[in-house]
Design a protein around this motif. Sequence first.
Motif, PDB file in Angstrom:
ATOM      1  N   LEU A 123       9.332   7.737  15.879  1.00  8.03           N
ATOM      2  CA  LEU A 123      10.004   6.405  16.685  1.00  8.03           C
ATOM      3  C   LEU A 123       9.826   5.182  15.733  1.00  8.03           C
ATOM      4  O   LEU A 123       8.663   5.476  14.582  1.00  8.03           O
ATOM      5  CB  LEU A 123       9.065   7.157  17.786  1.00  8.03           C
ATOM      6  N   TYR A 124      10.631   4.010  15.809  1.00 10.68           N
ATOM      7  CA  TYR A 124      10.209   2.835  15.178  1.00 10.68           C
ATOM      8  C   TYR A 124       9.945   2.082  16.437  1.00 10.68           C
ATOM      9  O   TYR A 124      10.592   1.909  17.235  1.00 10.68           O
ATOM     10  CB  TYR A 124      11.549   2.156  14.359  1.00 10.68           C
ATOM     11  N   PHE A 125       8.978   1.181  16.627  1.00  9.20           N
ATOM     12  CA  PHE A 125       7.885   0.341  16.911  1.00  9.20           C
ATOM     13  C   PHE A 125       7.765  -1.202  16.432  1.00  9.20           C
ATOM     14  O   PHE A 125       7.216  -0.951  15.472  1.00  9.20           O
ATOM     15  CB  PHE A 125       6.949   1.065  17.622  1.00  9.20           C
ATOM     16  N   SER A 126       8.244  -2.456  17.133  1.00 12.36           N
ATOM     17  CA  SER A 126       8.291  -3.022  16.163  1.00 12.36           C
ATOM     18  C   SER A 126       7.695  -4.514  16.716  1.00 12.36           C
ATOM     19  O   SER A 126       6.701  -3.983  18.112  1.00 12.36           O
ATOM     20  CB  SER A 126       9.274  -4.353  16.668  1.00 12.36           C
ATOM     21  N   VAL A 127       6.864  -4.277  16.181  1.00  9.40           N
ATOM     22  CA  VAL A 127       5.186  -5.403  15.894  1.00  9.40           C
ATOM     23  C   VAL A 127       5.455  -6.653  15.608  1.00  9.40           C
ATOM     24  O   VAL A 127       5.698  -7.332  14.941  1.00  9.40           O
ATOM     25  CB  VAL A 127       4.218  -5.527  15.574  1.00  9.40           C
ATOM     26  N   ASP A 128       5.777  -7.343  16.336  1.00 14.62           N
ATOM     27  CA  ASP A 128       5.819  -9.267  16.385  1.00 14.62           C
ATOM     28  C   ASP A 128       4.882 -10.277  16.680  1.00 14.62           C
ATOM     29  O   ASP A 128       5.098 -11.742  16.627  1.00 14.62           O
ATOM     30  CB  ASP A 128       7.688  -9.819  17.002  1.00 14.62           C
ATOM     31  N   TYR A 129       3.624  -9.452  16.797  1.00 15.08           N
ATOM     32  CA  TYR A 129       2.399 -11.130  17.374  1.00 15.08           C
ATOM     33  C   TYR A 129       1.618 -10.155  16.495  1.00 15.08           C
ATOM     34  O   TYR A 129       1.123  -9.251  16.100  1.00 15.08           O
ATOM     35  CB  TYR A 129       2.266 -10.369  18.715  1.00 15.08           C
ATOM     36  N   PRO A 130       1.399 -11.292  15.643  1.00 14.56           N
ATOM     37  CA  PRO A 130       0.265 -10.665  14.689  1.00 14.56           C
ATOM     38  C   PRO A 130      -1.433 -10.264  14.482  1.00 14.56           C
ATOM     39  O   PRO A 130      -1.967 -10.283  15.964  1.00 14.56           O
ATOM     40  CB  PRO A 130      -0.337 -11.927  13.854  1.00 14.56           C
ATOM     41  N   ARG A 131      -1.506  -9.146  13.814  1.00 16.35           N
ATOM     42  CA  ARG A 131      -2.514  -8.378  14.246  1.00 16.35           C
ATOM     43  C   ARG A 131      -3.944  -8.025  13.023  1.00 16.35           C
ATOM     44  O   ARG A 131      -3.228  -8.714  11.364  1.00 16.35           O
ATOM     45  CB  ARG A 131      -2.511  -6.480  14.378  1.00 16.35           C
ATOM     46  N   ALA A 132      -4.816  -7.995  13.287  1.00 17.94           N
ATOM     47  CA  ALA A 132      -6.183  -7.703  12.070  1.00 17.94           C
ATOM     48  C   ALA A 132      -5.561  -6.748  11.004  1.00 17.94           C
ATOM     49  O   ALA A 132      -5.978  -6.996  10.605  1.00 17.94           O
ATOM     50  CB  ALA A 132      -6.960  -8.033  12.839  1.00 17.94           C
ATOM     51  N   GLY A 133      -5.052  -5.120  11.657  1.00 17.89           N
ATOM     52  CA  GLY A 133      -4.415  -4.275  10.841  1.00 17.89           C
ATOM     53  C   GLY A 133      -3.384  -3.903  11.528  1.00 17.89           C
ATOM     54  O   GLY A 133      -2.785  -4.320  12.136  1.00 17.89           O
ATOM     55  N   PHE A 149      -1.212  -8.390  10.261  1.00 15.43           N
ATOM     56  CA  PHE A 149       0.620  -7.684   9.629  1.00 15.43           C
ATOM     57  C   PHE A 149       0.990  -8.306  11.423  1.00 15.43           C
ATOM     58  O   PHE A 149       0.577  -8.242  12.147  1.00 15.43           O
ATOM     59  CB  PHE A 149      -0.957  -6.008  10.460  1.00 15.43           C
ATOM     60  N   GLU A 150       2.477  -7.758  10.997  1.00 23.79           N
ATOM     61  CA  GLU A 150       3.397  -7.826  11.677  1.00 23.79           C
ATOM     62  C   GLU A 150       4.711  -7.267  11.125  1.00 23.79           C
ATOM     63  O   GLU A 150       4.518  -7.416   9.605  1.00 23.79           O
ATOM     64  CB  GLU A 150       3.813  -9.377  11.909  1.00 23.79           C
ATOM     65  N   GLY A 151       5.481  -6.290  11.636  1.00 24.59           N
ATOM     66  CA  GLY A 151       6.447  -5.530  11.412  1.00 24.59           C
ATOM     67  C   GLY A 151       6.737  -4.291  12.078  1.00 24.59           C
ATOM     68  O   GLY A 151       6.896  -4.842  12.800  1.00 24.59           O
ATOM     69  N   MET A 152       6.757  -3.338  11.331  1.00 27.80           N
ATOM     70  CA  MET A 152       7.147  -1.663  11.946  1.00 27.80           C
ATOM     71  C   MET A 152       6.181  -1.341  12.276  1.00 27.80           C
ATOM     72  O   MET A 152       5.366  -1.145  10.618  1.00 27.80           O
ATOM     73  CB  MET A 152       8.568  -1.498  11.061  1.00 27.80           C
ATOM     74  N   ARG A 153       5.472  -0.372  13.038  1.00 34.38           N
ATOM     75  CA  ARG A 153       5.118   0.700  13.036  1.00 34.38           C
ATOM     76  C   ARG A 153       5.748   2.034  12.938  1.00 34.38           C
ATOM     77  O   ARG A 153       7.048   1.577  13.893  1.00 34.38           O
ATOM     78  CB  ARG A 153       3.788   0.648  13.992  1.00 34.38           C
ATOM     79  N   ILE A 154       5.348   3.038  12.604  1.00 35.44           N
ATOM     80  CA  ILE A 154       6.478   4.656  12.952  1.00 35.44           C
ATOM     81  C   ILE A 154       5.337   5.743  13.334  1.00 35.44           C
ATOM     82  O   ILE A 154       4.075   5.466  12.870  1.00 35.44           O
ATOM     83  CB  ILE A 154       7.223   4.855  11.370  1.00 35.44           C
ATOM     84  N   VAL A 166       2.680   7.118  12.301  1.00 32.55           N
ATOM     85  CA  VAL A 166       2.512   7.611  11.063  1.00 32.55           C
ATOM     86  C   VAL A 166       2.371   6.725   9.596  1.00 32.55           C
ATOM     87  O   VAL A 166       1.510   6.833   8.552  1.00 32.55           O
ATOM     88  CB  VAL A 166       3.931   8.404  10.728  1.00 32.55           C
ATOM     89  N   SER A 167       2.796   5.261   9.523  1.00 38.52           N
ATOM     90  CA  SER A 167       2.239   4.838   8.971  1.00 38.52           C
ATOM     91  C   SER A 167       3.093   2.955   9.646  1.00 38.52           C
ATOM     92  O   SER A 167       3.866   2.990  10.828  1.00 38.52           O
ATOM     93  CB  SER A 167       3.587   4.496   7.683  1.00 38.52           C
ATOM     94  N   ALA A 168       3.416   2.259   8.750  1.00 42.14           N
ATOM     95  CA  ALA A 168       3.298   0.862   9.258  1.00 42.14           C
ATOM     96  C   ALA A 168       4.294  -0.414   7.859  1.00 42.14           C
ATOM     97  O   ALA A 168       3.468   0.891   6.485  1.00 42.14           O
ATOM     98  CB  ALA A 168       2.557  -0.273   9.632  1.00 42.14           C
ATOM     99  N   VAL A 169       5.124  -0.925   7.663  1.00 48.43           N
ATOM    100  CA  VAL A 169       5.271  -1.621   6.415  1.00 48.43           C
ATOM    101  C   VAL A 169       5.604  -3.016   7.254  1.00 48.43           C
ATOM    102  O   VAL A 169       6.026  -3.579   8.110  1.00 48.43           O
ATOM    103  CB  VAL A 169       7.137  -1.296   6.250  1.00 48.43           C
ATOM    104  N   ARG A 170       5.073  -4.000   6.252  1.00 52.25           N
ATOM    105  CA  ARG A 170       4.547  -5.788   6.750  1.00 52.25           C
ATOM    106  C   ARG A 170       6.579  -5.786   6.277  1.00 52.25           C
ATOM    107  O   ARG A 170       6.479  -6.024   5.376  1.00 52.25           O
ATOM    108  CB  ARG A 170       3.633  -6.116   5.767  1.00 52.25           C
ATOM    109  N   THR A 171       6.500  -6.978   7.363  1.00 55.55           N
ATOM    110  CA  THR A 171       7.681  -7.731   6.819  1.00 55.55           C
ATOM    111  C   THR A 171       7.918  -9.266   7.102  1.00 55.55           C
ATOM    112  O   THR A 171       6.697  -9.836   8.429  1.00 55.55           O
ATOM    113  CB  THR A 171       9.167  -7.349   7.738  1.00 55.55           C
ATOM    114  N   ASP A 172       8.263  -9.604   6.989  1.00 55.80           N
ATOM    115  CA  ASP A 172       8.650 -11.449   6.970  1.00 55.80           C
ATOM    116  C   ASP A 172       8.462 -11.807   8.532  1.00 55.80           C
ATOM    117  O   ASP A 172       9.578 -11.286   8.785  1.00 55.80           O
ATOM    118  CB  ASP A 172       9.168 -11.959   6.170  1.00 55.80           C
ATOM    119  N   CYS A 173       8.008 -12.816   9.132  1.00 56.29           N
ATOM    120  CA  CYS A 173       7.906 -13.259  10.605  1.00 56.29           C
ATOM    121  C   CYS A 173       7.724 -11.860  11.560  1.00 56.29           C
ATOM    122  O   CYS A 173       8.335 -12.537  12.324  1.00 56.29           O
ATOM    123  CB  CYS A 173       9.164 -13.882  10.724  1.00 56.29           C
TER     124      CYS A 173
END
Length: 471
Positions: A123-133, A149-154, A166-173
């Motif tokens: 499952l790919y899950f979008s994060v677009d409000y900044p978090r501390a980790g 951190f903002e980006g994708m959580r898996i 599982v993991s996360a990938v930081r992406t611009d904006c």
Amino acid sequence: MPTSPTPSPRRPVRSQARRTLLTFAGAASLVLGAVAAPAAALDGSSADDVETSDNVTHVANFPKPSPVDNTNSDLAFTGDYAISGNYDGFVIYDISTPESPKIVSTVLCEGGQGDVTVSGDLLYFSVDYPRAGEECGAAQSSPADPNAFEGMRIFDISDKSAPKYVSAVRTDCGSHTNTLVPGKDGETDYIYVSSYAPSDRYPNCQTPHDKITIIEVDKNDPASAAIVNEPVLFPDGGNHDQPGLLRPTEGCHDLTSYPSKDIAAGACMGDGILMDISDPVNPVVTERVRDENFAFWHSATFTNDATTVLFHDELGGGGAATCNERIGPQRGADAIYSLKGGKLDFEGYYKLPRHQTNAENCVAHNGSLIPVPGQNFFVQAWYQGGVSIIDFNDPSDPKEIGYFDRGPVNEDRLVSGGSWSAYYYNGYIYSNEIARGFDVLKVDDRRLKPAEKVTYEEFNPQSQPRYKPGR
């Protein structure tokens, strides 16, 4: 996939008020098992003032479960399960009996919007409000914090009752929306991440932001997921000058891929685009269109034969009452384009024909084809305009042929609510309602009967499958 009910996705909707209760795999998250209370069985006229056309029956509603009870957002489907995104995380429903869905698990993992895409056991899950980790449970942060951190959580959802981070990938904006492009080797996924609202005040979201981000995922080793490209789609900066734009072009709001045809459509605030994605790491923009009536190019859908594209305008950012006589039939509408020889030609508009009150946020939003082979039917969410079923076989004269509509959340003032996403999946329509939960609709219409013979094993509406009879 939508904007948030408030226009700017760079601002958290509320303070961090909850703490996580369970930790696993080094990440904090709250996972609850099956909920005993069943969904309410309905007969089409319920206490919350539901109205339907004669060919639509409201068969079930499941109120938002605590603690994942913030704004409901998008949906994805796999087998007998529907996955409901929420600003606080996601919920997995068992829909093997659609008239009585059951909650299998809820995952508290805040981060705004929570756009969801499913791929096998991932499952790919979008994060677009900044978090501390990166991990679930990380405190709310600020876009001005370079370490936010903002980006994708898996997540691994092989056990639907116990999803694992599982993991996360930081992406611009961050990631406002995400779109799956499956690799042709069957072992790789490419995630196209759309985000926007840059500012020179934000170290991880600088101007100009005229790109998308592409993440490559090895499905056998999802923890190694990483960015492989950040293609600039608008080297000239895109549309910034058109009067009435909600936002200028600054990246894209949402993309819809059609992997079997190696194409994608992009809704990019001030521009609508087509892309060649035959090389998924290096997509190429092949066509751009603009519309003086569009304020915010929000999302897109191809017809099954890819000869027509529906683009959707989210006038008012989803938070305004635009389904009324004053706004008219050409703003906050769908724009239908024919696609011939790689060129988009405008054919007509579709706007909800049922006027809503000024206490109801209403505008074109997320929908999907109803898979009738050789025909063009569409089901679409319109926030508090409800769910509309559309015949657009004549793209110059689309018509509503069915609907589901609640009364306003509040009759005296505009309170955000309504259907965020409405999709047809294996014989039923599923709607994720911002305020009032998860709805199931059954449509009984001879024109749509052939769709009941089309069965999906997995369905992400922004990664369109090609359907055929008996699939």
